[in-house]
Design a protein around this motif. Structure first.
Motif, mmCIF file in Angstrom:
data_model
loop_
_atom_site.group_PDB
_atom_site.id
_atom_site.type_symbol
_atom_site.label_atom_id
_atom_site.label_comp_id
_atom_site.label_asym_id
_atom_site.label_seq_id
_atom_site.Cartn_x
_atom_site.Cartn_y
_atom_site.Cartn_z
ATOM 1 N N GLN A 178 -29.846 -13.329 1.386
ATOM 2 C CA GLN A 178 -28.986 -12.254 0.864
ATOM 3 C C GLN A 178 -27.700 -12.101 1.668
ATOM 4 O O GLN A 178 -26.829 -11.308 1.324
ATOM 5 C CB GLN A 178 -29.730 -10.904 0.885
ATOM 6 C CG GLN A 178 -30.634 -10.666 -0.316
ATOM 7 C CD GLN A 178 -31.815 -11.610 -0.321
ATOM 8 O OE1 GLN A 178 -32.503 -11.763 0.687
ATOM 9 N NE2 GLN A 178 -32.040 -12.279 -1.446
ATOM 10 N N ALA A 195 -25.711 -7.429 -0.336
ATOM 11 C CA ALA A 195 -26.696 -6.784 0.547
ATOM 12 C C ALA A 195 -26.000 -6.452 1.868
ATOM 13 O O ALA A 195 -24.811 -6.712 2.035
ATOM 14 C CB ALA A 195 -27.876 -7.712 0.755
ATOM 15 N N SER A 196 -26.767 -5.897 2.816
ATOM 16 C CA SER A 196 -26.098 -5.362 4.011
ATOM 17 C C SER A 196 -25.731 -6.432 5.051
ATOM 18 O O SER A 196 -24.899 -6.192 5.919
ATOM 19 C CB SER A 196 -26.985 -4.300 4.652
ATOM 20 O OG SER A 196 -28.192 -4.910 5.041
#
Ligand SMILES: NC(=O)c1ccc[n+]([C@@H]2O[C@H](COP(=O)([O-])OP(=O)(O)OC[C@H]3O[C@@H](n4cnc5c(N)ncnc54)[C@H](O)[C@@H]3O)[C@@H](O)[C@H]2O)c1
Length: 360
Positions: free
Chosen positions: A94, A34-35
């Motif tokens: 995440q 994820a970011s």
């Protein structure tokens, strides 16, 4: 670049080894789910390599935690500061933690990843020889406690390991040598041919000749990956990787974290284990001499040089994680290339070894 896999079923992951890997952003990005990224490094490594990693992640939501340098900082205070930063951001489940640095950064960032919200992703980018040949691979993470080394920790496998051999160019001689001690360990416990190869290449390794570095890191990671795949949580043969460490951890703890480099303490520990094996009638004096000579050629210590007492040493060894039913289990080499975990040694032999090393 060479790639190998640590085979652990659904937790399998690649180790990339080679020059210029930090200039290949895709290697890193493909393992970030994820970011959100929390990059953990330290004050020595940041000015050298942080920019290369940051520029690989322009469109990520990136936070950076820079730890103070040194083994003494591998403690609960620094870990708590790291948790604070992760909670303030806030990092979610995440988030990927990236550990950029030597074994200290790798161990503390790895443990933060193992424990934050019951475990989030971690990527290891080791920048010391010791971390590239050993600590970044295998999922052991920990901090030290004043009473004992690596006493608080967890098993938490990384998503990948990126060992860029170019980073070794800025490592000083003493640190290169310290990493070499862990390499010798692999040879003594399981590969006599590798030991002979090390005898031929030791000078190139401790002066950091690039092609040789890649070869020695690959060979070491292969050994480590094999042990980890066979026994991830160290209930059996992975324990052999602790050759020299029960003695070594006692040295580091008694002297005060940071006085001895981890690899230096392991080097003396390997020689003490070899000497004990000789006293038990297993290893020949010639083999013990070869091990000592190889370590000495790598500018590593093979004696304690004062400041230790047998009783304190024994007490500290009792803190080892391999103590079972009040007995210290020791990894002892039987010959160069074969070792075993031993509990049924005569106590007096261990005492004699400690006495001879503690008295210099
Ligand atoms: N988790 C494991 O399986 C495992 C295995 C072996 C050792 N360890 C742990 O690893 C630690 C030792 O690791 P280490 O020897 O990497 O020590 P370290 O992390 O302290 O690094 C050594 C020194 O080199 C600096 N440094 C790092 N990369 C550099 C670079 N490329 N150029 C210049 N300087 C650089 C560091 O800032 C530090 O001053 C110990 O805490 C030990 O317990 C863990």
């Amino acid at each position: 670049m060479a790639v190998m896999t640590v085979e652990l079923g659904e937790r399998s992951y690649p180790i990339y080894v080679g020059a210029g890997l930090l200039q290949q952003p895709e290697l890193l990005r493909r393992h970030i789910r994820a970011s959100e990224v929390m990059l953990v490094t330290n004050e020595v490594v940041a000015p050298l390599y942080l920019e290369r990693v940051v520029s690989a992640l322009p469109e990520y939501d990136l936070s950076i935690a820079t730890l103070p340098d040194g083994e003494r900082q591998k403690n609960s205070e620094q870990l708590n500061k790291l948790y604070d930063e992760m909670l303030e951001k806030p990092c979610s489940r995440q988030t990927t933690v990236i550990a950029l640095g030597g074994g200290v950064v790798g161990d503390i960032a790895g443990f933060a990843a193992a424990s934050y919200q019951r475990g989030i992703d971690c990527i290891q980018i080791p920048t010391t020889l010791l971390a590239q040949v050993d600590s970044a691979v295998g999922g052991k993470t920990a901090i030290n406690h004043p009473r004992g080394k690596n006493m608080i920790g967890a098993f938490h496998q990384p998503r990948c390991v990126i060992a860029d051999t170019d980073t070794l160019a800025t490592l000083n001689q003493r640190e290169l040598s310290a990493g070499f001690a862990e390499v010798v360990k692999y040879a003594v416990i399981g590969d006599v041919e590798f030991f002979s190869w090390l005898e031929q290449h030791v000078d190139d390794i401790v002066s950091g000749v690039p092609d040789t570095m890649e070869e020695v890191i690959l060979a070491s990671c292969r050994h480590k990956a094999r042990f980890v795949a066979g026994d991830e949580r160290e209930t059996r043969e992975r324990a052999l990787l602790n050759l020299g460490h029960t003695f070594g951890h006692a040295i580091e703890s008694i002297a005060g974290y940071g006085q001895w480099l981890h690899g230096e303490a392991v080097a003396v520990g390997i020689v003490m284990a070899a000497d004990m094996s000789r006293q038990l009638g297993w290893m020949s004096s010639e083999e013990v001499r070869r091990i000592g000579e190889l370590l000495t050629r790598a500018h590593l210590p093979i004696s304690l040089g004062g400041g230790f007492s047998t009783d304190t040493f024994l007490r500290q060894m009792m803190m080892d994680k391999k103590v079972m039913n009040g007995r210290i289990q020791l990894v002892l080499p039987e010959t160069i290339g074969r070792a075993r975990l031993v509990m049924d040694y005569p106590d007096q032999v261990l005492r004699d070894v400690l006495e001879s090393y503690c008295s210099g």
